[in-house]
Write a protein that holds these residues in place. Structure first.
Motif, PDB file in Angstrom:
ATOM      1  N   LEU A 129       1.011  -3.970  -9.169  1.00 12.62           N
ATOM      2  CA  LEU A 129       0.854  -4.334  -7.456  1.00 12.62           C
ATOM      3  C   LEU A 129      -0.097  -5.430  -7.646  1.00 12.62           C
ATOM      4  N   LEU A 165      -1.680   4.255  -1.128  1.00 18.10           N
ATOM      5  CA  LEU A 165      -2.833   4.431  -0.379  1.00 18.10           C
ATOM      6  C   LEU A 165      -2.555   4.340   1.121  1.00 18.10           C
ATOM      7  N   ASP A 212      -2.148  -7.781  -4.733  1.00 18.14           N
ATOM      8  CA  ASP A 212      -2.483  -8.102  -3.297  1.00 18.14           C
ATOM      9  C   ASP A 212      -3.063  -9.301  -3.000  1.00 18.14           C
ATOM     10  N   ASN A 217       0.779  -1.359   0.024  1.00 13.64           N
ATOM     11  CA  ASN A 217       0.176  -0.176  -0.149  1.00 13.64           C
ATOM     12  C   ASN A 217       0.578   1.393   0.101  1.00 13.64           C
ATOM     13  N   ALA A 237       1.813   1.702  -3.532  1.00 14.85           N
ATOM     14  CA  ALA A 237       0.734   2.158  -4.305  1.00 14.85           C
ATOM     15  C   ALA A 237       0.385   3.605  -3.799  1.00 14.85           C
ATOM     16  N   ASP A 252       0.516   6.267   3.916  1.00 16.95           N
ATOM     17  CA  ASP A 252       1.682   7.114   3.947  1.00 16.95           C
ATOM     18  C   ASP A 252       2.963   6.420   4.672  1.00 16.95           C
ATOM     19  N   ILE A 253       4.031   7.019   4.036  1.00 17.92           N
ATOM     20  CA  ILE A 253       5.312   6.401   4.382  1.00 17.92           C
ATOM     21  C   ILE A 253       5.770   7.166   5.660  1.00 17.92           C
TER      22      ILE A 253
END
Lengths: 393, 314, 276
Positions: A157, A53, A159, A48, A51, A55-56
């Motif tokens: 990606l 979707l 999942d 995610n 992607a 936050d880092i």
């Protein structure tokens, strides 16, 4: 097409929980990389974050050399296939697949052409005007793939895209996903908890545990040279047998008998400064019915004799289960693996050793059987850190 | 192909403190606040300020017929209301109506829910028909009951009450009010309970019958415990709603013969008496009572406040 | 297992009991509305002489037509506004992460349980001061307020049922949050929105406390309030027949709603109350 680099990427939730910790992965252009691990290991969070979707929290995500941490998902040009497929129920198959192109304001003729191309590849042409609710699981899965490939994104990606299919279909789709990826040559990150998918699909596999990367490498490499107990236990099916053992001057005392280590294993263990107490690991396929092992070969291994508890005949091979009197090795890693497999407490006490024997073995349930195993394939682990003491990568 | 091994670090220090929120996250927060603002503003403007204002008014002597005598009187209004027998009669009546009608509704509603859930024939018809009382304007239904119990006009009065006029006596009136209330709100109760019934897995009931439970035991030992959250929510909703009873009493008796509820009393003081001070005091007292009822349900019985679950969030 | 005729018959009997229970008062008031003045007091359940005179009477006077227009207008406007505002808030609650969300849920819960009569006193005074007393907005505002919690709960329950991954998928497909909402979520939410609108309309249509307290003339009095004033006016000597006719007229739309949208109303009423 793109290369994706995760540079010390970390995800920390507001409550302090660390989902992904210092993840370093370099994914080359066109590579197929699998993120694998038990549930809750942070693999979906990592996906995610790629992607956009999620936050880092810290670290950097670079797509094609450019920092992408702050980019919205729509600006990353990445397509994603979801576990639930996430098909839009109010749109036909055609509209579902056309949706990303329409959002990108592609002209009608091109949309039509691209959708039809994708439908052709995925064998969906005759279903284009149906609604997702009228499709079978496998067809839905293909529509989800189709929606991802129509706009030729930089990367895919995925999942757990196959986990909602039944076993047989999953096998077929696995092959077609692999073919498709090779055909398109698009960088792909694929998340799964299924080690078979991990072994068969990827160019490289990233094994995760508790948000921490355990090991990265080709499937075969991880199988042959697991970095630690966790990877050893996770990769391979049925999984590796672990027994507690004591190591003294090249001789291993274990519930399976006293074994003289081969020179290779012994040197590795010495180089790793192995402690006295170790965990010995042997894969089921490194056992054999002693009666079927040629004399010349026997010397390179050791044997033990025990009654067969359960015998499963698979046709091409047989699985024989033995009970060892002493407790098997338990460490935090192994417990986590067991919990993931849903086998926390097997009733009956004692511990089970799984062996794979040739189909021609005459083993019978309840009868004593002499079993040989390959001493050169024994792997030793440090019970406290889980480190592989015989690692030779 | 590169093969790397990563030593598993035991713990990792977070780097660089708080990370800035990404564009997506910031946009999400902004959008969330923006979308909620209008609803929140309307709700607060129409309730928040008036509530505060009504507390303020309750501390004043303020009668619109004698506006010149307006003055701050502290808790005098509360003393006046709480030492007034009319208030306590109305309070007792309201409590009586609430408890009795909710109790009857629970039993009937459960029966109706079971019928709607299990009936083999005409399920659609039953469900549709059941919604009629829910949908009908309370005042309309109240008039229907009123005429039914009015001597001569009404078939029920003629058939059951003989020569008397039931709506002119206290107890018959109260029972008719309860009848009207129960008729109107049982369907709502039944629907809430039916939603709870739908959550009882069929397999559980099958398992119970395999274990030797008869129908009544299946109901009390399996269904009711599993449905308990739904039952409590339904009871909470209905109790609070029943406590505000107004429409039925207004039409059926106008509060005569000691059948007035606290809401009727407040209305009479305000609209008929134009006494804002006393009216507000009653408003505040009703509010406090309702808050107490809600508190008892949520804290003592552990009713899950509807909407409080964050389950579907992510 | 085959269902025996006996069991079916038993259920049919129970069904009949339920139907009679539910429709009895409705049929009774309808019967009254069709009775002539002479037979009104005969106490018969079925009219002996049928007439439409009562309907002709109520539609011949402003005393009913005006409140009917008020009811329709006020309920429709309040429903529209409450559903739009509720939709925005419910979407935010079900889908987005933002500070103050819990507070909003708490406040609307509080309002849902609030005794309306407690607000009547201050609203009466405030609206008098602002000149809103006895006007359409004077009723629309409290209706919106009390309908909002209902709308927010029902809608957010519906929104939650829309798989969250669809919105993620839309974002991955290149949609902005706005596009994700209008092109993916809104079409899927339409049935829920419609259901909510019906429930809110029924709520506004039904209200009596505000209608009788915050109005004083035909300028804004709605039918439920007007009905209670039919009694004793000089226009109608004996108001029973006309009240019944008026009652039937305002019951018809509700019965139609219920007939056509039974399934949706049930879904809407039960959605917010029980965790699925």
């Amino acid at each position: 097409m793109a290369e994706i680099v995760l540079d010390k990427v970390t995800k920390r939730y507001p409550d302090g929980a660390l989902a992904v910790s210092d993840m370093d992965i370099e994914i080359a252009d066109g590579e197929f990389v699998i993120l694998v691990g038990p549930s809750g290991c942070g693999k979906s969070t990592a996906l995610n974050m790629i992607a956009g979707l999620e936050d880092i929290s810290s670290g950097e995500l670079r797509i094609d050399g450019q920092r992408a941490n702050e980019k919205a998902p729509k600006d990353r040009d990445i397509a994603m296939v979801f576990q639930s497929y996430a098909l839009y129920p109010h749109m036909s198959v055609r509209e579902n697949m056309a949706f990303p192109l329409r959002l990108a304001k592609v002209d009608d003729a091109t949309v039509k052409q691209k959708v039809e191309e994708a439908a052709e590849i995925l064998d969906l042409t005759q279903h284009l005007d149906r609604r997702p609710s009228n499709l079978s699981g496998g067809q839905r899965q293909r529509v989800a793939m189709g929606r991802a490939i129509v706009r030729s994104p930089k990367a895919f990606l995925m999942d757990e895209p196959l986990s909602n299919l039944d076993a047989k279909l999953r096998g077929q789709m696995r092959t077609s996903v692999s073919k498709l990826q090779k055909q398109l040559g698009t960088t792909t990150v694929y998340v799964t908890h299924d080690q078979t998918e991990a072994m068969t699909l990827g160019d490289r596999v990233v094994v995760l545990r508790g948000g921490i990367v355990q090991q990265i490498g080709s499937p075969q490499f991880l199988y042959d040279h697991p970095a630690n107990l966790f990877v050893a236990g996770f990769i391979g099916s049925p999984s590796m047998n672990f027994v507690p053992a004591t190591l003294e001057e090249g001789v291993l005392k274990s519930p399976l008998g006293t074994i003289t280590l081969t020179d290779r294993v012994r040197r590795l263990a010495e180089a790793a400064d192995a402690p006295r107490e170790v965990v010995a690991g042997i894969r089921p396929e490194h056992f054999e019915d002693a009666a079927l092992v040629e004399e010349t070969h026997r010397a390179s291994g050791a044997t033990f004799t025990a009654p067969v508890d359960v015998l499963e005949s698979m046709g091409a091979e047989k699985y024989a289960y033995f009970t060892v009197e002493e407790e098997l090795a338990t460490t935090a890693e192994l417990q986590e693996l067991a919990a993931d497999a849903g086998a926390t407490d097997v009733p009956g006490g004692g511990s089970t050793i799984v062996t794979r024997l040739s189909a021609s073995s005459e083993a019978r349930e309840g009868q004593q059987l002499q079993v040989w195993f390959d001493a050169d394939r024994i792997q030793l682990f440090d019970p406290s850190s889980g480190r592989n003491l015989t690692y030779s990568g | 192909m590169s093969q790397t091994v990563t030593e598993a670090p035991a713990t990792t220090e977070p780097r660089g403190g708080k990370a800035a929120l990404s564009e997506g996250k910031k946009a999400e927060r902004r959008l969330g606040l923006l979308l909620c603002a209008p609803a929140a503003i309307v709700m607060l403007a129409v309730t928040g300020y008036p509530i505060a204002y009504s507390i303020w008014l309750s501390l004043q002597r303020y009668d619109l017929r004698f506006p010149a005598e307006r003055q701050f009187v502290g808790l005098d209004n509360y003393v006046a209301v709480l030492s007034n027998s009319y208030w306590w009669t109305a309070f007792g009546t309201t409590m009586f109506l609430t408890v009795v009608s909710v109790a009857i509704e629970l039993v009937l509603g459960m029966a109706l829910a079971l019928i709607m859930h299990r009936t083999l024939v005409g399920r659609g018809l039953v469900r549709t028909v059941t919604l009629v009382p829910y949908g009908i304007v309370t005042v309309v239904a109240a008039f229907s009951w009123f005429y039914a119990w009015t001597p001569e006009t009404g078939y029920l009065a003629n058939a059951l009450a003989g020569d008397g006029a039931p709506l002119t006596e206290q107890w018959p009136s109260l029972w008719i009010i309860i009848l009207a209330e129960v008729w109107k709100t049982t369907p709502f109760m039944a629907l809430l309970l039916m939603a709870g019934l739908a959550l009882v897995p069929d397999d559980l009931l099958k398992a119970a019958s395999m274990d030797g439970a008869n129908a009544w035991q299946r109901f009390t030992k399996v269904m009711v415990p599993v449905m308990k959250p739904a039952i409590l929510v339904a009871l909470l909703f209905r109790t609070l709603d029943a406590f505000r009873i107004f429409d039925n009493i207004f039409v059926l008796t106008k509060g005569a013969n000691d059948t007035s509820s606290v809401s009727m009393q407040t209305y009479n003081n305000l609209i008929k008496g134009l006494n804002l001070g006393i009216g507000s005091t009653m408003s505040v007292l009703i509010f406090i009572t309702v808050a107490l009822i809600a508190f008892v349900f949520i804290k003592v019985f552990g009713t899950a406040a509807p909407g409080s679950d964050q389950g579907g969030k992510r | 297992m085959a269902v025996t005729t006996g069991r079916k018959a038993r259920w049919a009997l129970i069904d009949v009991v339920v139907v009679v229970y539910a429709l009895f008062p409705v049929l009774w008031i309808a019967s009254l509305s069709f009775k002539t003045k002479e037979t009104l007091a005969d106490g018969n359940f079925i009219p002996r002489e049928w007439t439409l005179q009562n309907y002709a009477d109520i539609f011949a006077t402003n005393e009913f037509i005006r409140p009917l227009i008020n009811s329709l207008g006020i309920a429709t406007i309040a429903t529209l506004i409450a559903v739009v505002l509720g939709m925005m808030a419910a979407y935010a609650i079900a889908r987005l992460d933002f500070p103050g969300k819990k507070a909003l849920i708490g406040v609307s819960l509080l309002i849902a349980m609030f005794p309306q009569i407690s607000l009547v006193t201050p609203l009466f005074n405030i609206e008098s001061a602002l000149g809103l007393f006895d006007t359409w907005p004077g009723l629309i505002l409290p209706y919106i307020t009390f309908a909002l919690p209902l709308a927010i709960y029902t809608l957010s329950a519906f929104f939650r049922e829309i798989p969250w991954e669809l919105e993620k998928a839309a974002k991955m497909d290149g949609a902005t949050p706005g596009q994700a909402f209008w092109r993916v979520i809104a079409p899927l939410a339409a049935p829920g929105v419609f259901t909510t609108a019906i429930l809110v309309f029924i709520f506004c249509w039904n209200d009596f406390v505000f209608a009788i307290s915050l109005t004083s003339t035909e300028a804004s009095r709605t039918v439920p309030a007007a009905l209670s004033f039919f009694t004793g006016t000089s226009q109608f000597e004996d108001p029973t027949g006309t009240i019944s006719a008026a009652a039937v007229v305002i019951t018809v739309p509700i019965v139609l709603f219920v007939l056509f949208f039974q399934r949706r109303i049930v879904a809407g009423l039960t959605s917010g109350a029980v965790k699925g």
